[in-house]
Design a protein around this motif. Structure first.
Motif, short mmCIF file in Angstrom:
data_model
loop_
_atom_site.label_atom_id
_atom_site.label_comp_id
_atom_site.label_asym_id
_atom_site.label_seq_id
_atom_site.Cartn_x
_atom_site.Cartn_y
_atom_site.Cartn_z
N SER B 45 0.71 -1.21 0.13
CA SER B 45 -0.18 -0.10 -0.06
C SER B 45 0.82 1.31 -0.18
O SER B 45 1.96 1.20 -0.37
CB SER B 45 -0.94 -0.02 1.14
OG SER B 45 -0.33 0.04 2.48
N GLN B 46 0.44 2.28 0.62
CA GLN B 46 1.07 3.58 0.45
C GLN B 46 2.34 3.58 1.58
O GLN B 46 2.22 2.84 2.36
CB GLN B 46 0.27 4.68 0.52
CG GLN B 46 -0.67 4.50 2.09
CD GLN B 46 -0.05 4.69 3.37
OE1 GLN B 46 0.89 5.68 3.26
NE2 GLN B 46 0.00 3.83 4.21
N HIS B 49 3.98 1.51 -2.48
CA HIS B 49 3.33 0.60 -3.54
C HIS B 49 4.47 -0.54 -4.07
O HIS B 49 4.45 -0.58 -5.51
CB HIS B 49 2.89 1.45 -4.82
CG HIS B 49 1.65 2.42 -4.25
ND1 HIS B 49 0.52 1.78 -3.75
CD2 HIS B 49 1.51 3.82 -4.19
CE1 HIS B 49 -0.48 2.90 -3.36
NE2 HIS B 49 0.30 3.90 -3.50
N GLY B 168 -3.12 -5.37 1.55
CA GLY B 168 -2.67 -4.04 1.17
C GLY B 168 -3.08 -3.63 -0.10
O GLY B 168 -3.28 -2.51 -0.55
N MET B 171 -6.27 -1.43 0.12
CA MET B 171 -5.94 -0.16 0.98
C MET B 171 -5.57 0.79 -0.01
O MET B 171 -4.89 1.87 0.64
CB MET B 171 -5.04 -0.49 2.23
CG MET B 171 -5.52 -1.53 3.29
SD MET B 171 -4.71 -1.17 4.71
CE MET B 171 -3.02 -0.98 4.40
N LYS B 172 -5.51 0.56 -1.08
CA LYS B 172 -4.89 1.41 -2.14
C LYS B 172 -5.19 2.95 -2.10
O LYS B 172 -4.41 3.75 -2.27
CB LYS B 172 -5.10 0.83 -3.56
CG LYS B 172 -4.16 -0.01 -4.16
CD LYS B 172 -2.93 0.42 -4.90
CE LYS B 172 -1.71 -0.60 -4.76
NZ LYS B 172 -1.54 -1.70 -6.10
#
Lengths: 107, 247
Positions: B45-46, B49, B168, B171-172
């Protein structure tokens, strides 16, 4: 920066650290002073990562963003770790403070 | 090893050893589960990425929780590769201590066995096997328990990483929420639990202050300098305390 190269390098470093003693298979007396230095490695390197992150020095090396949600999350996580001695509780409380202070837009 | 020959006849079977190796490793596998999920979720995720492929490669081939968390925390702030490698090296230097402690129990094994048993060595397997070897000694089949411990940890870590990746990917859209603090919180927990001695406290204080003062240096040089100076100061300070204690 190629992520693949970073991963490959990390994998090789771990092999270099883990394997030679087993492959040589001789008893090696590690001198006491080296043993003491090795014992402090994790604390030193992790603290050197934590503090600049908490003060947002990566975004603002002059320290102008030191007052930020992650600083308070760090303080909360340290307190949680001292009180509970539990890693999951430390993460939960630290993460809770980091996220909720951002949500409330305190800073 | 002498004991290996002595105990050969009465050695428990491979099957018994494999099951016991898994049994003594199970608590560590349970403990690692949430970290595998957090790692997989954070990496994909953040703000980083990483692709699922890159994230799995870290868990499969680096297989070192703390180094993997450090890598994603440092990659997220555009750290040069050589700094990440140097930090991995410093952080995992302790594995040489583990190997030095266990080498006497495996030196009778073949080269291939010794390679596998050392390449898969983690904090958890060291803790489980060091205790087991001290309790039970070494015999013809004890390395099967060691192997089982490694395979248990590796399969476990990669399964939970995969579940974390699935989390993850969902959760982008959650950039900027502060979730990356989870990695820092694991570091805080690890450091605080080690701050019981004056030497460790000195190392932390020096590392933290220097890292902050030197944060503006290029290539994250401040991180490296702060770490090395902190280790040196802590060792010198401990020696000073010892000498004063003896006088």
């Amino acid at each position: 920066m190629s992520v693949g190269i970073v991963i490959l390098g990390m994998a090789l470093i771990n092999l270099v650290l883990r394997c030679p003693l087993f492959l040589v298979a001789n008893h090696i007396r590690i001198p006491g002073i080296i043993e003491k230095a090795l014992a402090h490695c994790p604390v030193a390197v992790l603290t050197a990562i934590i503090v600049p992150f908490a003060l947002h020095l990566d975004q603002a090396p002059d320290g102008s963003q030191w007052l930020n949600p992650d600083l308070f999350a760090t303080i909360a996580a340290v307190a949680a770790s001292l009180l509970t001695r539990n890693l999951m509780a430390t993460i939960a409380i630290g993460l809770g403070v980091a996220v909720s202070l951002r949500y409330l837009a305190v800073f | 090893m002498q004991a290996a020959a002595d105990l050969g006849a009465a050695a428990p079977s491979r099957r018994t050893e494999i099951l016991d190796g898994l049994k003594i490793t199970l608590p560590f596998m349970v403990g690692a589960a949430p970290f595998g999920v957090i790692f997989g979720a954070l990496a994909t995720s953040q703000p980083l990425h990483l692709s699922p492929f890159e994230t799995m490669a870290l868990s499969l081939f680096v297989f070192s929780g703390s180094a993997q968390f450090v890598a994603i925390a440092l990659m997220a702030v555009a750290t040069p590769a050589w700094v990440i490698w140097l930090v991995t090296f410093i952080l995992n230097l302790r594995h040489t201590l583990y190997a030095a402690t266990l080498v006497g129990y495996v030196r009778h094994l073949s080269l291939g066995w010794r390679f596998i048993l050392s390449a898969g060595l983690t904090d958890e397997t060291f803790a489980a096997m060091e205790d087991r070897y001290r309790r039970l000694g070494v015999h013809r089949n004890s390395h099967w328990a060691y192997l089982a411990s490694i395979i248990g940890m590796h399969v476990n870590w990669n399964c939970w990483t995969m579940i974390g990746i699935a989390v993850g990917m969902q959760m982008k859209g959650l950039d900027g929420l502060g979730l990356e603090f989870a990695a820092i919180a694991t570091f805080i927990g690890m450091v605080v639990q080690k701050l019981r001695t004056a030497g460790a406290q000195t190392a932390a204080a020096v590392a933290g202050i220097l890292a902050a003062l030197l944060a503006a240096l290029p290539y994250k040089a401040g991180l490296t300098i702060a770490t090395l100076v902190a280790i040196a100061v802590a060792v010198i300070f401990e020696r000073h305390l010892e000498r004063r204690g003896q006088a």
